[in-house]
Design an enzyme around this catalytic site. Structure first.
Site, short mmCIF file in Angstrom:
data_model
loop_
_atom_site.label_atom_id
_atom_site.label_comp_id
_atom_site.label_asym_id
_atom_site.label_seq_id
_atom_site.Cartn_x
_atom_site.Cartn_y
_atom_site.Cartn_z
N LYS A 99 0.81 -1.21 0.00
CA LYS A 99 0.00 0.00 0.00
C LYS A 99 0.85 1.27 0.00
O LYS A 99 0.39 2.32 -0.42
CB LYS A 99 -0.96 -0.01 1.19
CG LYS A 99 -2.01 -1.11 1.02
CD LYS A 99 -3.11 -1.05 2.05
CE LYS A 99 -4.19 -2.07 1.76
NZ LYS A 99 -3.77 -3.46 2.07
C1 LIG Z 1 -4.42 -4.54 1.44
C2 LIG Z 1 -3.67 -5.81 1.33
C3 LIG Z 1 -4.08 -6.84 0.44
C4 LIG Z 1 -5.35 -6.74 -0.37
O1 LIG Z 1 -5.26 -5.81 -1.41
P1 LIG Z 1 -6.57 -5.23 -2.12
O2 LIG Z 1 -6.10 -4.14 -2.98
O3 LIG Z 1 -7.46 -4.76 -1.01
O4 LIG Z 1 -7.18 -6.37 -2.89
C5 LIG Z 1 -3.29 -7.96 0.34
N1 LIG Z 1 -2.17 -8.11 1.09
C6 LIG Z 1 -1.76 -7.15 1.94
C7 LIG Z 1 -0.53 -7.39 2.75
C8 LIG Z 1 -2.48 -5.98 2.11
O5 LIG Z 1 -2.06 -5.04 2.97
#
Ligand SMILES: *Cc1c(COP(=O)(O)O)cnc(C)c1O
Length: 478
Positions: A113
């Site tokens: 993210k």
């Molecule tokens: C947020 C997250 C996901 C999921 O991603 P999306 O974009 O919500 O599908 C998967 N793995 C980790 C470690 C995350 O922080």
């Protein structure tokens, strides 16, 4: 480039307007009026470009409200070796011939993210300064999102962050990563309650339009278009790296496997594919909360009630509905906002819709390349052990789900690129369970658990939360 709503109720507007907004006023999601096309010649000409140069090429057609030099400067400031650990920003590692790991979690909070959120932080600062406005970001987090947002917005002019987290319910590492930020514009609120209750309080504050306007309340949640867009870049980057690494006579298509929750990450892959990037398949990997896997296998999209949502060892994928999914369905309908409205009305009424009988259903796999699978705790731990034994690499629980599901979709001659969405150290409890060892922090990173922490503990009380925000906003002279 103009943007509209998936439900048709937004008059076309530019990037800066939708950057600072959340949902479209009709409850839909913001989408661009078209996807700019990447030709094979363009792709060739992008080989050898650095991450910031590539990001500029990919983002420019979507963001034409700022001068090119401004966009370039914001990108250059974001994607640095200092912040992401290497000049490649998202390095691609070959595990074995035909199998790759795309490292997306080398940013400040060790989860993918950061890649989008860091850019969003700089975009926000720029837009707010230009408009002479302030924004008070209010959110609830179960761990990764809040921490990525705080690290991206700390110290930024014009922005404050009020982040609710469930007191005592995050991993020690996640807690420390958030609560150790001492910046004056970061307010951590440790709520006596669970994540859903924190989320409900945020919704209640935002539902009061007068309060929302008066205190310039905004969000940075995963439906933010700029976040989705920023993620398109690493699909292109990985494609170029994989097809280079594979040599001359290898096929030019690749498949991506994406650990998925709110469908933001894999949606970016879909957008890259719609833009013309030669992606064969997009593998949607879920954990035990298999809302999305069920849809891609059967055509039935059934959201779950919060009490049906299981707490798993890949917690960032514990979702009951996939916020970004509506954007894909909009594309699948051929930009038919009326159809999207009808489907989401049905979803609200009945909790599900079923596309299996629709003549266009086969396009989901055919034209759009989506396939899926679900992992579980045992498979996750087994994958962590196998990857460690075979390739000498520690992967986190979410990444392990992606690698596990990817196995069924590997094809000779098509590179399989698995997205690494977090580093193992963030979920060391599960790594210990799988391997009996504890992962170490990346070289040079100080242990956040050793830093001083600051947070405000609050009972579950809407009046108190409003009062707290009010006091901070009015009390500050910024
Ligand atoms: C947020 C997250 C996901 C999921 O991603 P999306 O974009 O919500 O599908 C998967 N793995 C980790 C470690 C995350 O922080």
């Amino acid at each position: 480039m103009q943007y509209r709503s998936t439900r048709g109720g937004l008059s076309p507007c530019g990037f800066e307007d939708i950057l600072l907004g959340g949902l479209a006023p009709d409850g839909g999601l913001v989408v661009p009026e078209r996807y700019p096309q990447i030709t094979p010649e363009t792709l060739q000409s992008w080989r050898g470009k650095s991450y910031p140069e590539l990001a500029f090429e990919v983002l420019r057609p979507f963001i034409d409200c700022w001068p090119e030099t401004t966009l370039q400067a914001l990108i250059a400031k974001t994607y640095t070796r200092q912040v992401f650990g290497s000049a490649e920003i998202t390095p691609l590692r070959q595990l074995e011939p035909g199998l790759f790991l795309l490292e997306l979690s080398n940013g400040p909070t060790l989860a993918f993210k950061d890649v989008a959120m860091q850019l969003l932080g700089n975009f926000f600062e720029h837009a707010l300064l230009r408009r002479n406005r302030q924004l008070n970001v209010l959110g609830a987090t179960s761990g990764d999102t809040g921490s990525a947002a705080e690290h991206a917005l700390r110290g930024k002019r014009g922005v404050r962050v009020f982040m609710l987290s469930p007191h005592g319910r995050m991993s020690a590492f996640q807690t420390a990563q958030m609560y150790s930020l001492l910046d004056a514009n970061i307010f951590n609120i440790a709520l006596d309650g669970v994540f859903d209750e924190a989320q409900d309080l945020v919704k209640a504050v935002s539902a009061d339009l007068e309060f929302k306007r008066r205190y310039a309340i905004g969000t940075v949640n995963s439906i933010n278009w700029a976040r989705v867009l920023a993620q398109v870049v690493y699909y292109v980057k990985a494609y170029l790296a994989a097809t280079q690494a594979e040599g001359e006579q290898t096929p030019q298509e690749v498949t991506f496997s994406v650990p998925s929750g709110n469908f933001g990450n894999v949606l970016a892959g879909h957008i890259a594919r719609q833009m013309g990037l030669p992606i064969r398949r997009l593998v949607v990997a879920t954990n035990e909360n298999n809302v999305l896997d069920e849809f891609f296998r059967t055509g039935r999209y059934r959201v779950r009630a919060p009490r049906e949502t299981r707490a798993t060892s890949s917690p960032s994928m514990d979702i009951s509905k996939a916020s970004n999914f509506e954007r894909f369905i909009y594309d699948w309908t051929g930009a038919d906002a009326q159809r999207v409205c009808a489907l989401w009305t049905q979803l609200e009424r009945e909790g599900s819709f079923d596309l299996a009988a629709d003549p266009c259903w086969p396009q989901v796999r055919g034209k759009f390349g989506f396939v899926s699978g679900a992992s579980n705790h045992a498979l996750r731990l087994q994958t962590i052990r196998e990857v460690h034994a075979r390739y000498g690499r520690l992967v986190d629980t979410h990444t392990a789900d992606g690698i596990a599901v990817a196995q069924a979709w590997r094809e000779p001659g098509v590179a399989m690129i698995c997205l690494e969405t977090a580093q193992a150290v963030k979920f060391s409890e599960s790594i210990h369970e799988a391997l009996g060892i504890l992962p170490s922090l990346p070289a040079g990173m100080a242990d956040p658990a050793l830093r001083a922490q600051r947070f405000y503990r609050m009972p579950r009380d809407l009046g108190l939360l409003r009062h707290y925000i009010q006091a901070q906003v009015e009390g500050a002279a910024c």
